[in-house]
Design a protein around this motif. Structure first.
Motif, PDB file in Angstrom:
ATOM      1  N   SER A   1      -4.821 -30.608 -20.273  1.00  0.00           N
ATOM      2  CA  SER A   1      -5.376 -30.334 -18.978  1.00  0.00           C
ATOM      3  C   SER A   1      -4.124 -30.680 -17.874  1.00  0.00           C
ATOM      4  O   SER A   1      -4.088 -30.305 -16.696  1.00  0.00           O
ATOM      5  CB  SER A   1      -6.470 -31.105 -18.508  1.00  0.00           C
ATOM      6  N   ASP A   2      -3.277 -31.521 -18.304  1.00  0.00           N
ATOM      7  CA  ASP A   2      -1.826 -31.866 -17.412  1.00  0.00           C
ATOM      8  C   ASP A   2      -1.070 -30.682 -17.451  1.00  0.00           C
ATOM      9  O   ASP A   2      -0.263 -30.687 -16.661  1.00  0.00           O
ATOM     10  CB  ASP A   2      -1.210 -33.056 -18.145  1.00  0.00           C
ATOM     11  N   CYS A   3      -1.013 -29.895 -18.669  1.00  0.00           N
ATOM     12  CA  CYS A   3       0.197 -29.051 -18.538  1.00  0.00           C
ATOM     13  C   CYS A   3      -0.067 -27.690 -18.623  1.00  0.00           C
ATOM     14  O   CYS A   3       0.800 -26.694 -17.978  1.00  0.00           O
ATOM     15  CB  CYS A   3       1.051 -29.256 -19.991  1.00  0.00           C
ATOM     16  N   VAL A   4      -1.261 -27.033 -18.909  1.00  0.00           N
ATOM     17  CA  VAL A   4      -1.726 -25.654 -19.009  1.00  0.00           C
ATOM     18  C   VAL A   4      -2.043 -25.381 -17.543  1.00  0.00           C
ATOM     19  O   VAL A   4      -3.081 -25.776 -17.282  1.00  0.00           O
ATOM     20  CB  VAL A   4      -2.389 -25.321 -19.991  1.00  0.00           C
ATOM     21  N   GLN A   5      -1.427 -24.437 -16.852  1.00  0.00           N
ATOM     22  CA  GLN A   5      -1.777 -23.981 -15.737  1.00  0.00           C
ATOM     23  C   GLN A   5      -2.151 -22.459 -15.316  1.00  0.00           C
ATOM     24  O   GLN A   5      -2.904 -22.019 -14.703  1.00  0.00           O
ATOM     25  CB  GLN A   5      -0.878 -24.302 -14.551  1.00  0.00           C
ATOM     26  N   ASP A   6      -1.486 -21.670 -16.221  1.00  0.00           N
ATOM     27  CA  ASP A   6      -1.384 -20.233 -16.198  1.00  0.00           C
ATOM     28  C   ASP A   6      -2.458 -19.567 -17.037  1.00  0.00           C
ATOM     29  O   ASP A   6      -2.052 -19.639 -18.165  1.00  0.00           O
ATOM     30  CB  ASP A   6       0.086 -19.821 -16.390  1.00  0.00           C
ATOM     31  N   PHE A   7      -3.436 -19.054 -16.879  1.00  0.00           N
ATOM     32  CA  PHE A   7      -4.396 -18.539 -17.751  1.00  0.00           C
ATOM     33  C   PHE A   7      -4.354 -16.917 -17.640  1.00  0.00           C
ATOM     34  O   PHE A   7      -5.322 -16.472 -18.666  1.00  0.00           O
ATOM     35  CB  PHE A   7      -5.941 -18.949 -17.415  1.00  0.00           C
TER      36      PHE A   7
END
Length: 84
Positions: free
Chosen positions: A37-43
């Motif tokens: 949740s802190d690091c993954v931003q691009d899906f």
């Protein structure tokens, strides 16, 4: 454990091992949830970006060091408490 018979000792060992496994899996789950949740931003991609990979590595390292330190402090406190 000296006062327990062999069967009771085996049962206690199994219970402790199951508890340790549960705690390990809980820690792993927490680590995964927090770092994701802190690091993954691009899906939009099926792969992590370099920035996301670096963030996850740092997050995991920090989490594990924190967990280790908390464990050490707990052991110190427990040793002090039991020594009184």
């Amino acid at each position: 454990m000296d006062r327990l018979n062999v069967k009771e000792q085996e049962h206690l060992t199994q219970v402790l091992e199951a508890k340790q496994l549960k705690e390990y899996l809980n820690m792993y789950s927490t680590l995964t949830q927090n770092c994701f949740s802190d690091c993954v931003q691009d899906f939009t991609s099926s792969k992590l970006s370099n920035k996301e990979s670096e963030c996850i590595a740092k997050c995991a390292d920090k989490f594990l060091k924190h967990s280790e330190r908390v464990g050490q402090r707990f052991a110190e406190f427990n040793a002090k408490y039991m020594g009184q």
